[in-house]
Design a protein around this motif. Structure first.
Motif: not given
Length: 338
Positions: A68-69, A72, A75-76
């Motif tokens: 997940v990290a 993330a 993407i960001f």
């Protein structure tokens, strides 16, 4: 559910979600992040292997958290390539650190280059920023021409035409373009190549990126070959006669607008992790063949054949035809009609 099956499945779901959300403009995914942050996938795989036989709750949570990290961050993150990763290069004095102050020196100091392009410590000529203009005159005998483009870490633009055979204005940071011209019989062969110097300093979100603004003559029939890595390509070829267009790239963005096909016009696109958008005229006869792997495809307005290809209505009887072949690993292929 077994965690050793869940983690790879979650990674595939996440990759698919990125493409889907980006296609519908829910997120604005920066493809350059893949180039700079690819070690994230090594970390994901390594953590999953280390705890492969550990079925405890905390191990599963750890593996999920890393995935997940990692996504993330992909993407960001808006990665500044020059600041996120230190750069080192070699000269006659040995290894040295490339500075980040954009002053023309590679010594982590604030001493600018002198007027001769040498730093104050006389460590040699260091090219930091520049621009060049290249051109090749047009001759009426040039009914056909070949253009070869190579080099990643660059933004290539072709939006206009010229009365010369070829012209280009380039902008360079740390790297250098090289223009070549030769003859294959009566056919001019042109080459625009990016020569890497101190590594790849390209950032699609930065004002400091290599770029080439190209213009071509409308009279010859063109064969174009683009071989690049991390590249942003924006070509409007609607006013040109394109006989063949071959493009290969890694983490790239290709936006291509085609004009009417010749008797036969071939387009071959081979990518790694890329976004490919090809626009064709509404009344053009077009056939699409794709080997997309894990890629997503969008061929709106095309009829799917039994062999998995797509084509426009009346393709078989059209006098002029365009053949599009696309091959990619994890890419986003789209062909639209205008």
């Amino acid at each position: 559910m077994r965690s050793d099956k869940m983690i790879p499945g979650l990674i595939l779901v996440a990759i698919g979600a990125i493409f889907l959300l980006n296609n519908y403009n829910v997120i604005d995914f920066h493809w350059g992040n893949l180039l700079r942050l690819w070690p994230i996938f090594l970390i994901m795989g390594g953590v999953n292997l280390v705890f492969a036989n550990n079925r405890s709750t905390w191990a599963t949570v750890l593996k999920l958290s890393v995935v997940v990290a990692g996504f993330a961050l992909l993407i960001f993150a808006h990665v500044d390539n020059n600041y996120f990763f230190p750069r080192y290069s070699w000269n006659h004095n040995g290894w040295h650190h490339n500075d980040r102050d954009n002053d023309g020196s590679d010594d982590n100091d604030d001493d600018d280059d002198d007027d001769n392009g040498r730093d104050n410590n006389s460590r040699g000529i260091v090219k930091v920023e520049g621009s060049s203009t290249y051109s090749q005159p047009y001759t009426p005998a040039a009914t056909s021409a070949i253009l070869n483009i190579s080099g990643g870490g660059t933004s290539y633009t072709l939006k206009d035409t010229t009365t010369e055979l070829f012209s280009a204005v380039t902008r360079e940071f740390y790297n250098k373009f090289q223009f070549e011209h030769s003859m294959n019989g009566n056919v001019p062969v042109l080459g625009l190549h990016m020569k890497k110097k101190n590594g790849n300093n390209f950032n699609w979100d930065s004002d400091k990126s290599n770029s080439a603004d190209i213009k071509l003559n409308t009279r010859p029939e063109w064969e174009m070959n683009v071989d690049a890595g991390a590249t942003k390509l924006d070509f409007d070829l609607s006013k040109l006669k394109i006989k063949q267009l071959k493009i290969s790239g890694g983490a790239a963005s290709f936006d291509i607008k085609m004009g009417q096909p010749l008797t036969t016009t071939n387009i071959d696109v081979s990518t790694g992790v890329s976004e490919v958008n090809i626009k064709v005229p509404t009344n053009a006869a077009v056939r699409i063949e794709s080997n997309s792997g894990l890629s997503s495809t969008d061929y709106d307005g095309f009829v799917k054949n039994g062999d998995g290809t797509y084509q426009t209505a009346g393709f078989s009887t059209a006098p002029n035809k365009m053949y599009i072949h696309m091959k990619g690993g994890v890419s986003d292929f789209k062909v639209t009609r205008y």
